[in-house]
Each structure stands twice: as structure tokens, then as C-alpha cells.
Design an enzyme around this catalytic site. Structure first.
Site, PDB file in Angstrom:
ATOM      1  N   CYS A   1       0.746  -1.361  -0.029  1.00  0.00           N
ATOM      2  CA  CYS A   1       0.353  -0.277  -0.100  1.00  0.00           C
ATOM      3  C   CYS A   1       0.850   1.551  -0.213  1.00  0.00           C
ATOM      4  CB  CYS A   1      -1.198   0.254   1.298  1.00  0.00           C
ATOM      5  SG  CYS A   1      -2.542   1.270   0.846  1.00  0.00           S
TER       6      CYS A   1
ATOM      7  N   HIS B   1      -3.572  -5.328   0.172  1.00  0.00           N
ATOM      8  CA  HIS B   1      -3.287  -5.706   1.523  1.00  0.00           C
ATOM      9  C   HIS B   1      -3.276  -6.985   1.503  1.00  0.00           C
ATOM     10  CE1 HIS B   1      -2.873  -2.310   3.930  1.00  0.00           C
ATOM     11  NE2 HIS B   1      -3.839  -1.289   3.037  1.00  0.00           N
TER      12      HIS B   1
ATOM     13  N   GLU C   1      -1.790  -9.235   2.980  1.00  0.00           N
ATOM     14  CA  GLU C   1      -1.561  -9.699   4.469  1.00  0.00           C
ATOM     15  C   GLU C   1      -3.108 -10.074   5.005  1.00  0.00           C
ATOM     16  OE1 GLU C   1      -1.407  -6.723   3.493  1.00  0.00           O
ATOM     17  OE2 GLU C   1      -1.947  -5.156   5.560  1.00  0.00           O
TER      18      GLU C   1
HETATM   19  N1  GLN Z   1      -1.921   6.210   2.838  1.00  0.00           N
HETATM   20  C1  GLN Z   1      -2.178   5.997   1.971  1.00  0.00           C
HETATM   21  C2  GLN Z   1      -3.463   6.693   1.318  1.00  0.00           C
HETATM   22  O1  GLN Z   1      -4.266   6.369   2.077  1.00  0.00           O
HETATM   23  C3  GLN Z   1      -1.868   4.939   2.071  1.00  0.00           C
HETATM   24  C4  GLN Z   1      -3.097   3.585   3.026  1.00  0.00           C
HETATM   25  C5  GLN Z   1      -2.427   2.688   2.928  1.00  0.00           C
HETATM   26  O2  GLN Z   1      -0.879   2.736   3.202  1.00  0.00           O
HETATM   27  N2  GLN Z   1      -3.347   1.505   4.025  1.00  0.00           N
HETATM   28  O3  GLN Z   1      -3.544   6.114   0.144  1.00  0.00           O
END
Ligand code: GLN
Length: 539
Positions: free
Chosen positions: A384, A510, A512
Site C-alpha cells: 500500500c 493488502h 496480508e
Molecule cells: N496513505 C495511503 C493512502 O491513503 C496508503 C494507505 C495504506 O497504506 N493503507 O492511499
């Protein structure tokens, strides 16, 4: 259709005793006897969901397929059971009140005074039975967050009292998890805190059917007798939950203690088989007997609290066991990497993960870690925010877009290679408005990730507002950094992969959240495999 059975799990004496793990372990045992089981958690805080909470407050926010931002215990439920959870599996006081107040405004209770009993408790009871009413489950385990005696838990405890009465004796039961502390000065285990917390429960009209005692030392036979006598439970219903090496030992410990038997008897269940935990045991065997060990750096800004990255750490355990290696994860604080000469903090690792996150703190440290992994050919996995930073690092250091950035960090950036998604620009409300839940992703033919997943269309869970800015696609992703996974409908870049590097992958989603004991996530498995190869080369 057979009658759905309900098990309520409450906690006493102290928080963090592991109600989630005990619930998941019991569910695992019952599942292994062919029952269809799910677990739900009722949290006593006023936030509508944990999505707006900083990870320092309650650890990681877990995301379900249907886009619910939930308590991290749901992650344990999925990892143990390999069964998906949903919005219905996690309810907070905030959500209960929000629903009741909306009903009041709509006029559903016209003429009536809206009160905790019966309006709030009715809403809680109704939600406690939503999953049971689907017909998909034989047994519903409900974990009540917090500790009995807390002011904020009272409406839940009262709802349990009512529902247990309504469902009847053979259809519901209460398991109470307490602490039996060891006093080193006298060398004794003490039962008084347990007696008191059971008393508090009784004052609320609830009789526990099982007492699970969290303890550092074995409970003697006398002590078990004493707890049974004072807490008004049968002797075999005093269950010891001793500290173990890994949470994955707990189902086997609960089996030894006969927790499933007590539950089966009380609920008058008719299992088709004895518990079958062969697959579980073979995972544990591999996990506990690794052939070698590797070291992976987890670069993030919430590293002081390991619960912040719970699902990543568990995914690494699953992938390590699969590859029969011990994965030693060392947290590296991204802010510390911003200091001069800090690169030493990254030397000696066989793989580097850059974690998800929000906001500007520690960002430059993450970029430094990615540059290091790219230049030194160390397997790199960006998740992410980690993927977004990999794009920025490449744009800045390889393609010379010196001021490349995400508009989350600098909204005046000359090269906003990561930007807010169009539909996010208009939003003013923060809660529940990110891009959430499962989305399809199409993998490019011939890419490494396509080989890893062994399929063309995958589905992964998201939780972010920002995204690769398509305007820069041709300028940035035309060389050896490639877009290898895109959303089939919108074309959004979801996965990047770098050529001429042993393993360099960034994912906007994600992975995970989907790794389980019986289904370790292919990306983590492959990343660990690459890290083993890297370690063989250097050591
Ligand atoms: N802050 C980033 C976004 O909002 C990544 C979010 C995250 O890593 N879950 O896109």
C-alpha cells in the site's frame, strides 16, 4: 434446519488476556468436528468502526472482503478458521447507537422514550443473531470486548443476560476468561481476582458455564476444585489457558483441556467426528522445526506496537512455515532512517518490507529503505503506502523527477505521481470513505506475479485514498519498473514489479488480510522464498 447455538465469551480481571485467540481456538476445534462456526466481536467503544483509530490505540485495523474496517481479532478468526468474516462480524457501541438514533429520528419509536433497556439492548440482541439467522452456521461465538464491570460494557452484558434466557439452556452458554496471577513473593497462584470477576458477572444476572483461566503456571488439581466451587461451575469446566510459545498452540491446548467437550455437552451438540487437527499440526511442526533462519526488516512508523502490523507478521509466520524457515522480523522505525548514516540500520537483512501507513511522518525514511533494497538487490515488498513510495523512489532516483511525491505528503508537488482518486477529491467525511474491501485485479501475462498467483484475475482487499497517477504511466512505468496488475474496470495500477532485480514488488492492496494457516498468501510465500535465496547467496 437445526437450531443455531450461541456461545458468549466475556473477559474479567484484565484486558489483553486473549479472548480473541481462545474464541478462535474453540471455533477451530468445533470446525474440525464438522460444525459450521463463525465468530463475531462486539466492541464497547463509541467509534462507529475502528477505521478512524490510530494503530497505537487498538493495533491494526483489519479489513473484510465487503469493505468493513474492523477489530484486529477478526484477522485471527479468519487466519484460524479460513472462513471469511464480514461487516456483521464486528459491531461497536457507536454503530448500535447510530442505528437506534437513526430509527428514533425516522419515527420508528414514536411516542416512546428511547432507553438503553430495551432499545439499545434490543438492537444489540438483534445484531447478535444476524449471522445465526443466515442459515450458514451451526454455532455463533460472540466475543464481548472489554472487561466485565466496565461501565461501557454494561449494555452488552445485559443483552447477554437476556438472550441467554430467551434462547434457553441447551442453546446458549457463557465462557468467562479470567486471569489467575502468580505471586512470586509467596510462590502462589491466586484465585481471588477470578472469584471477584465471576461475582461481578453474577451480579449482572449471568452465570458462567466455563471459566478459562489464563495463567503462567499449571493449575493444580486443588486450585481447579477451588475455582469450580467458588465460581459455581462444574470441575471439568475449569479450563487452564497457560502461556504458550505461539498463539497457534492454543487450539491444541484447549483440546487437551477438553474445552470442546464441555461445550458440546452443554449445548447438546452431536458431532460427526472427533477433532481432526492434522493439517494444523503439520503447520505447527514446520513452524517449530525450521531448517534455517532468515532476517526480514519491517520498515514502518508504528513499530513500537507490534499489533499495528499484526496481519503482516502473521502472514510472515504462515509463509515461513510453508518454506520451512524461521523468519526473524526486525522492526525498523522509518523516522530513524531519516537520520544521517542510518543506513546501517538496514544492513544484513535478507528481505525488506515497507509497511502501509498514513501521513507524512517517516516517509523519507521509507524512500531511503526502498532505494537501498533496489540498489543492493535485496528482495523488496512494498504494501500500500510501501508501493506508493516505491513509485516515488523510482521516479526521483532513477528517472530524475526530483520532486516527485504523493499529494498526501505534498499537495503542491511538481510531479504528483501518487494522487487522490477522483471520487475521493469530493469527500469531506473521513469515516468509512476510503477505497475499501475486495477489488479484482488483472495480472499481466509473463509477469512474475502472474507466475506467483498462477491465475489471471485475482481479488485483494484495499484500504487507501491515494493511487498511482495514471497521467505518469507512460513516463514512469515504461522502463524496468512495470505495471503488472491493474483493475480490469478502471485500469488503475495495483501492482508494480521491477525487472533486473531478484524480487521487487509493490502492491496497492493488502495481501496480508488474506493469508491464513491453511492458505498462506502466495506473495508472502514467494517473497520469503526469494529472501531465502538472497540469504544463501550472501551467507
Ligand atoms: N496513505 C495511503 C493512502 O491513503 C496508503 C494507505 C495504506 O497504506 N493503507 O492511499
Amino acid at each position: 434446519m437445526s437450531i443455531v447455538k450461541y456461545i458468549f465469551v466475556t473477559g474479567g480481571v484484565a484486558s489483553s488476556l486473549g479472548k480473541g485467540i481462545v474464541s478462535a481456538s474453540l471455533a477451530k476445534l468445533l470446525q474440525s468436528q464438522d460444525f459450521r462456526v463463525t465468530i463475531q466481536k462486539f466492541d464497547p467503544y463509541i467509534n462507529v468502526d475502528p477505521g478512524t483509530l490510530n494503530p497505537y490505540e487498538h493495533g491494526e485495523c483489519f479489513v473484510t472482503d465487503d469493505g468493513a474496517e474492523t477489530d484486529l481479532d477478526l484477522g485471527h478468526y479468519e487466519r484460524f478458521l479460513n472462513v471469511k468474516t464480514s461487516q456483521a462480524n464486528n459491531v461497536t457501541t457507536g454503530r448500535i447507537y447510530q442505528t437506534v438514533i437513526e430509527k428514533e429520528r425516522r419515527g420508528d419509536f414514536l411516542g416512546k422514550t428511547v432507553q438503553v433497556i430495551p432499545h439499545i439492548t434490543n438492537e444489540i440482541k438483534q445484531r447478535m443473531q444476524i449471522l445465526g439467522n443466515t442459515g450458514d452456521y451451526d454455532i455463533i461465538i460472540t466475543e464481548i470486548g472489554g472487561t466485565v464491570g466496565d461501565i461501557e460494557s454494561l449494555p452488552y452484558i445485559e443483552s447477554v443476560r437476556q438472550i441467554v434466557y430467551e434462547l434457553g439452556d441447551n442453546n446458549s452458554m457463557v465462557i468467562h476468561l479470567t486471569l489467575v496471577p502468580f505471586l512470586s513473593a509467596t510462590g502462589e497462584l491466586k484465585t481471588k481476582p477470578t472469584q471477584h470477576s465471576v461475582k461481578t458477572l453474577m451480579e449482572s444476572g449471568i452465570k458462567a458455564d466455563v471459566i478459562v483461566c489464563r495463567t503462567e503456571n499449571n493449575l493444580s488439581s486443588d486450585l481447579r476444585d477451588k475455582i469450580a466451587l467458588f465460581c459455581n461451575v462444574r470441575r471439568e469446566a475449569v479450563i487452564q489457558s497457560i502461556d504458550v510459545e505461539t498463539i497457534y498452540d492454543v487450539p491444541l491446548k484447549m483440546l487437551e483441556e477438553g474445552l470442546n467437550k464441555v461445550v458440546i455437552k452443554k449445548l447438546n451438540l452431536k458431532p460427526n467426528s472427533e477433532p481432526n487437527l492434522e493439517q494444523w499440526k503439520s503447520f505447527l511442526k514446520k513452524y517449530k522445526n525450521p531448517k534455517k533462519s532468515i532476517e526480514v526488516a519491517l520498515v514502518g512508523k508504528y513499530v513500537e506496537l507490534r499489533d499495528s502490523y499484526k496481519s503482516i507478521l502473521e502472514s510472515l509466520i504462515h509463509a515461513g512455515a510453508y518454506n520451512e524457515v524461521e523468519v526473524k522480523v526486525k522492526s525498523v522505525h522509518s523516522e530513524h532512517l531519516e537520520k544521517e548514516k542510518s543506513i546501517d540500520l538496514l544492513t544484513g537483512f535478507d528481505g525488506i518490507i515497507v509497511a502501509p501507513g498514513f501521513g507524512e511522518r517517516g516517509i523519507e525514511g521509507k524512500i531511503k529503505a526502498i532505494a537501498f533494497a533496489r540498489e543492493k538487490n535485496i528482495p523488496f515488498f512494498g504494501i500500500c503506502l510501501g508501493m506508493q513510495m516505491a513509485v516515488i523512489e523510482y521516479a526521483r532516483n532513477v528517472l530524475n523527477f526530483k520532486e516527485a511525491n504523493s499529494t498526501e505528503i505534498n499537495d503542491k508537488s511538481k510531479y504528483p505521481v501518487i494522487d487522490l482518486m477522483e471520487d475521493q477529491k469530493r469527500l469531506t467525511i473521513k469515516g468509512g470513505t476510503m477505497r475499501l474491501g475486495s477489488w479484482d485485479c488483472k495480472l499481466e501475462k509473463g509477469s512474475m506475479v502472474r507466475g506467483i498467483y498462477k491465475k489471471e484475475i485475482i481479488s485483494e482487499r484495499h484500504r487507501h485514498r491515494f493511487e498511482f497517477n495514471d497521467f505518469y504511466k507512460n513516463q514512469i512505468l515504461h522502463g524496468d519498473l512495470k505495471s503488472v496488475g491493474t483493475n480490469p474496470e478502471t485500469g488503475l495500477v495495483e501492482i508494480i514489479e521491477k525487472l533486473n532485480h531478484p524480487w521487487f514488488v509493490g502492491v496497492q492492496f493488502h495481501p496480508e488480510y488474506k493469508s491464513t494457516v491453511s492458505n498462506p498468501h502466495p506473495l508472502f510465500v514467494s517473497f520469503i522464498k526469494a529472501s531465502i535465496e538472497a540469504s544463501t547467496k550472501t551467507k
